[in-house]
Design a protein around this motif. Structure first.
Motif, PDB file in Angstrom:
ATOM      1  N   PRO A  17       0.791  -1.232   0.000  1.00 55.35           N
ATOM      2  CA  PRO A  17       0.000   0.000   0.000  1.00 55.35           C
ATOM      3  C   PRO A  17       0.824   1.284   0.000  1.00 55.35           C
ATOM      4  O   PRO A  17       0.378   2.309  -0.522  1.00 55.35           O
ATOM      5  CB  PRO A  17      -0.832  -0.109   1.295  1.00 55.35           C
ATOM      6  N   ALA A  18       2.037   1.240   0.558  1.00 52.64           N
ATOM      7  CA  ALA A  18       2.862   2.445   0.656  1.00 52.64           C
ATOM      8  C   ALA A  18       4.008   2.475  -0.354  1.00 52.64           C
ATOM      9  O   ALA A  18       4.900   3.325  -0.242  1.00 52.64           O
ATOM     10  CB  ALA A  18       3.423   2.576   2.069  1.00 52.64           C
ATOM     11  N   LEU A  19       3.998   1.564  -1.338  1.00 48.47           N
ATOM     12  CA  LEU A  19       5.095   1.547  -2.318  1.00 48.47           C
ATOM     13  C   LEU A  19       5.058   2.831  -3.146  1.00 48.47           C
ATOM     14  O   LEU A  19       4.072   3.109  -3.830  1.00 48.47           O
ATOM     15  CB  LEU A  19       4.959   0.342  -3.241  1.00 48.47           C
ATOM     16  N   PRO A  20       6.137   3.625  -3.129  1.00 41.73           N
ATOM     17  CA  PRO A  20       6.133   4.871  -3.910  1.00 41.73           C
ATOM     18  C   PRO A  20       6.446   4.600  -5.383  1.00 41.73           C
ATOM     19  O   PRO A  20       7.441   3.947  -5.705  1.00 41.73           O
ATOM     20  CB  PRO A  20       7.248   5.693  -3.250  1.00 41.73           C
ATOM     21  N   VAL A  21       5.600   5.109  -6.246  1.00 41.58           N
ATOM     22  CA  VAL A  21       5.770   4.901  -7.679  1.00 41.58           C
ATOM     23  C   VAL A  21       5.854   6.233  -8.407  1.00 41.58           C
ATOM     24  O   VAL A  21       6.779   6.483  -9.171  1.00 41.58           O
ATOM     25  CB  VAL A  21       4.617   4.049  -8.253  1.00 41.58           C
ATOM     26  N   SER A  22       4.885   7.109  -8.159  1.00 41.64           N
ATOM     27  CA  SER A  22       4.880   8.410  -8.831  1.00 41.64           C
ATOM     28  C   SER A  22       5.992   9.285  -8.268  1.00 41.64           C
ATOM     29  O   SER A  22       6.516   9.043  -7.175  1.00 41.64           O
ATOM     30  CB  SER A  22       3.532   9.098  -8.653  1.00 41.64           C
ATOM     31  N   LEU A  23       6.318  10.329  -9.000  1.00 38.09           N
ATOM     32  CA  LEU A  23       7.368  11.253  -8.561  1.00 38.09           C
ATOM     33  C   LEU A  23       6.978  11.937  -7.256  1.00 38.09           C
ATOM     34  O   LEU A  23       7.807  12.106  -6.348  1.00 38.09           O
ATOM     35  CB  LEU A  23       7.650  12.275  -9.663  1.00 38.09           C
ATOM     36  N   ASP A  24       5.712  12.350  -7.135  1.00 34.51           N
ATOM     37  CA  ASP A  24       5.257  12.974  -5.889  1.00 34.51           C
ATOM     38  C   ASP A  24       5.426  12.013  -4.718  1.00 34.51           C
ATOM     39  O   ASP A  24       5.882  12.399  -3.636  1.00 34.51           O
ATOM     40  CB  ASP A  24       3.782  13.382  -6.002  1.00 34.51           C
ATOM     41  N   GLN A  25       5.057  10.746  -4.925  1.00 33.21           N
ATOM     42  CA  GLN A  25       5.193   9.746  -3.861  1.00 33.21           C
ATOM     43  C   GLN A  25       6.658   9.528  -3.490  1.00 33.21           C
ATOM     44  O   GLN A  25       6.997   9.400  -2.309  1.00 33.21           O
ATOM     45  CB  GLN A  25       4.559   8.432  -4.294  1.00 33.21           C
ATOM     46  N   LEU A  62      13.033  13.248 -13.013  1.00 35.72           N
ATOM     47  CA  LEU A  62      13.146  12.708 -11.660  1.00 35.72           C
ATOM     48  C   LEU A  62      14.299  13.380 -10.919  1.00 35.72           C
ATOM     49  O   LEU A  62      14.138  13.857  -9.788  1.00 35.72           O
ATOM     50  CB  LEU A  62      13.349  11.195 -11.718  1.00 35.72           C
ATOM     51  N   MET A  63      15.466  13.429 -11.550  1.00 39.42           N
ATOM     52  CA  MET A  63      16.619  14.012 -10.883  1.00 39.42           C
ATOM     53  C   MET A  63      16.462  15.518 -10.688  1.00 39.42           C
ATOM     54  O   MET A  63      16.851  16.062  -9.644  1.00 39.42           O
ATOM     55  CB  MET A  63      17.894  13.696 -11.664  1.00 39.42           C
ATOM     56  N   GLU A  64      15.892  16.197 -11.659  1.00 39.16           N
ATOM     57  CA  GLU A  64      15.671  17.644 -11.512  1.00 39.16           C
ATOM     58  C   GLU A  64      14.759  17.928 -10.323  1.00 39.16           C
ATOM     59  O   GLU A  64      14.996  18.851  -9.540  1.00 39.16           O
ATOM     60  CB  GLU A  64      15.075  18.205 -12.801  1.00 39.16           C
ATOM     61  N   ARG A  65      13.711  17.125 -10.199  1.00 42.29           N
ATOM     62  CA  ARG A  65      12.772  17.327  -9.088  1.00 42.29           C
ATOM     63  C   ARG A  65      13.443  17.013  -7.759  1.00 42.29           C
ATOM     64  O   ARG A  65      13.251  17.737  -6.774  1.00 42.29           O
ATOM     65  CB  ARG A  65      11.561  16.416  -9.318  1.00 42.29           C
ATOM     66  N   PHE A  66      14.234  15.951  -7.714  1.00 36.63           N
ATOM     67  CA  PHE A  66      14.908  15.612  -6.465  1.00 36.63           C
ATOM     68  C   PHE A  66      15.932  16.674  -6.090  1.00 36.63           C
ATOM     69  O   PHE A  66      16.099  16.993  -4.904  1.00 36.63           O
ATOM     70  CB  PHE A  66      15.551  14.229  -6.548  1.00 36.63           C
ATOM     71  N   ARG A  67      16.639  17.224  -7.064  1.00 39.40           N
ATOM     72  CA  ARG A  67      17.604  18.281  -6.766  1.00 39.40           C
ATOM     73  C   ARG A  67      16.897  19.518  -6.220  1.00 39.40           C
ATOM     74  O   ARG A  67      17.435  20.219  -5.352  1.00 39.40           O
ATOM     75  CB  ARG A  67      18.394  18.657  -8.018  1.00 39.40           C
ATOM     76  N   PRO A  71      15.367  15.501  -0.373  1.00 45.28           N
ATOM     77  CA  PRO A  71      16.298  15.667   0.748  1.00 45.28           C
ATOM     78  C   PRO A  71      17.735  15.754   0.251  1.00 45.28           C
ATOM     79  O   PRO A  71      18.070  15.260  -0.824  1.00 45.28           O
ATOM     80  CB  PRO A  71      16.070  14.400   1.580  1.00 45.28           C
ATOM     81  N   ASP A  72      18.572  16.382   1.055  1.00 42.25           N
ATOM     82  CA  ASP A  72      19.956  16.640   0.660  1.00 42.25           C
ATOM     83  C   ASP A  72      20.842  15.455   1.046  1.00 42.25           C
ATOM     84  O   ASP A  72      21.677  15.530   1.949  1.00 42.25           O
ATOM     85  CB  ASP A  72      20.456  17.924   1.326  1.00 42.25           C
ATOM     86  N   VAL A  73      20.634  14.337   0.340  1.00 42.12           N
ATOM     87  CA  VAL A  73      21.458  13.145   0.527  1.00 42.12           C
ATOM     88  C   VAL A  73      21.800  12.586  -0.845  1.00 42.12           C
ATOM     89  O   VAL A  73      21.116  12.886  -1.824  1.00 42.12           O
ATOM     90  CB  VAL A  73      20.733  12.067   1.374  1.00 42.12           C
ATOM     91  N   PRO A  74      22.848  11.771  -0.954  1.00 45.12           N
ATOM     92  CA  PRO A  74      23.194  11.183  -2.258  1.00 45.12           C
ATOM     93  C   PRO A  74      22.074  10.289  -2.784  1.00 45.12           C
ATOM     94  O   PRO A  74      21.397   9.590  -2.021  1.00 45.12           O
ATOM     95  CB  PRO A  74      24.459  10.364  -1.946  1.00 45.12           C
ATOM     96  N   ILE A  75      21.917  10.314  -4.104  1.00 51.07           N
ATOM     97  CA  ILE A  75      20.882   9.524  -4.765  1.00 51.07           C
ATOM     98  C   ILE A  75      21.535   8.600  -5.778  1.00 51.07           C
ATOM     99  O   ILE A  75      22.313   9.036  -6.628  1.00 51.07           O
ATOM    100  CB  ILE A  75      19.877  10.430  -5.487  1.00 51.07           C
ATOM    101  N   SER A  76      21.206   7.312  -5.679  1.00 52.36           N
ATOM    102  CA  SER A  76      21.655   6.364  -6.686  1.00 52.36           C
ATOM    103  C   SER A  76      20.444   5.833  -7.446  1.00 52.36           C
ATOM    104  O   SER A  76      19.352   5.714  -6.884  1.00 52.36           O
ATOM    105  CB  SER A  76      22.445   5.205  -6.065  1.00 52.36           C
ATOM    106  N   SER A  99      23.593  15.788 -18.710  1.00 54.56           N
ATOM    107  CA  SER A  99      24.613  16.056 -17.688  1.00 54.56           C
ATOM    108  C   SER A  99      24.110  16.853 -16.492  1.00 54.56           C
ATOM    109  O   SER A  99      24.480  16.539 -15.352  1.00 54.56           O
ATOM    110  CB  SER A  99      25.805  16.774 -18.326  1.00 54.56           C
ATOM    111  N   PRO A 100      23.271  17.871 -16.673  1.00 56.33           N
ATOM    112  CA  PRO A 100      22.861  18.636 -15.484  1.00 56.33           C
ATOM    113  C   PRO A 100      22.038  17.829 -14.484  1.00 56.33           C
ATOM    114  O   PRO A 100      21.913  18.229 -13.331  1.00 56.33           O
ATOM    115  CB  PRO A 100      22.025  19.777 -16.079  1.00 56.33           C
ATOM    116  N   SER A 101      21.477  16.708 -14.918  1.00 55.10           N
ATOM    117  CA  SER A 101      20.580  15.968 -14.025  1.00 55.10           C
ATOM    118  C   SER A 101      21.032  14.524 -13.828  1.00 55.10           C
ATOM    119  O   SER A 101      20.213  13.619 -13.703  1.00 55.10           O
ATOM    120  CB  SER A 101      19.150  15.996 -14.569  1.00 55.10           C
ATOM    121  N   LEU A 102      22.339  14.309 -13.784  1.00 57.21           N
ATOM    122  CA  LEU A 102      22.865  12.975 -13.538  1.00 57.21           C
ATOM    123  C   LEU A 102      22.743  12.625 -12.054  1.00 57.21           C
ATOM    124  O   LEU A 102      22.850  13.499 -11.189  1.00 57.21           O
ATOM    125  CB  LEU A 102      24.335  12.900 -13.957  1.00 57.21           C
TER     126      LEU A 102
END
Length: 241
Positions: A17-25, A62-67, A71-76, A99-102
């Motif tokens: 029920p709580a699996l995040p799929v959408s970008l907002d989630q 996805l990366m642009e939105r996360f940037r 949160p300010d932590v590394p993303i893989s 490149s700007p959103s790697l």
């Protein structure tokens, strides 16, 4: 110690029920996981229909939105063939990531076709690579090719805990003798997720947890969400310290 929250993996939408799929989630879930103690995030990008995707038009936003909002932590991000089954098309897609959103890093499974070429591409693009090592043979590939990696993820896939433990011990033993000096993370999946996490803590290795790896707490009860899983892992890490 690094505590990675693996938020969604290749699980189908609705698997939990709580699996995040959408970008907002994903954004909301990421903040909650970090608030619970995660120090890094691992994501499987999803297209608008919820399927895994490595398409630039999915990864870029996805990366642009996360940037901007995450949160300010590394993303893989994953590069697993579950997200793109054709290794040559996977290579092309990753080559076209803007490149700007790697991402800060990506995981590459050494046993998968095209993995070594993909790692060289990512190194050229200055994206850190975390090597996914599922088997002793995959560890041998890592050692023989000397590909540049910033972390080694030891990922036994056996269903039974003792089988997974034997595989992990064999991989780690080989890496101790001849492997790279990069930090190591040990994790399991489903029934082995918590036992492998405890083994990692006992060995002083990095850990990861999240709905990608398990949907249950150590007592077998269904987890409320990723944050609950991370909070329990943090508590176990504090007790082991």
């Amino acid at each position: 110690m690094r505590i990675v929250a693996c938020l969604n993996g290749d699980r189908r939408p609705g698997a939990h029920p709580a699996l995040p799929v959408s970008l907002d989630q994903l954004i909301t879930d990421a903040h909650e996981a970090v608030a619970a103690g995660a120090t890094a995030l691992h994501l499987h990008p999803r297209d608008p229909g919820g399927a895994e995707s490595l398409e630039p038009q999915v990864v870029g936003p996805l990366m642009e939105r996360f940037r901007a909002e995450g949160p300010d932590v590394p993303i893989s991000l994953t590069t697993a063939l579950s997200a793109e089954s054709d290794p040559w098309r996977r290579y092309d897609l990753v080559q076209r990531w803007a490149s700007p959103s790697l991402p800060d890093s990506v995981t590459v499974n050494l046993h998968e076709a095209g993995s070594v070429d993909l790692i060289h591409l990512l190194d050229d693009r200055r994206v850190a690579v975390e090597a996914g090592v599922w088997t002793v043979d995959a560890a041998r590939i890592l050692i023989a090719t000397k590909v540049p990696v910033t972390a080694v993820l030891v990922e036994p896939t056996q269903v039974a805990v003792e089988d997974a433990r034997r595989n992990a011990e064999a991989i780690l033993s080989l890496l101790d003798r001849a492997g790279p000096s990069a930090p190591r993370l040990l994790h399991g999946s489903d029934a082995t997720a918590w036992p492998m996490l405890e083994d990692a803590l006992n060995a002083g290795l990095d850990i990861r947890i999240g709905l990608e790896d398990t949907m249950r707490m150590p007592d077998g009860e269904e987890a409320e969400d990723n944050a609950a899983l991370v909070a329990r892992a943090v508590a176990l890490a504090s007790a082991a310290a």
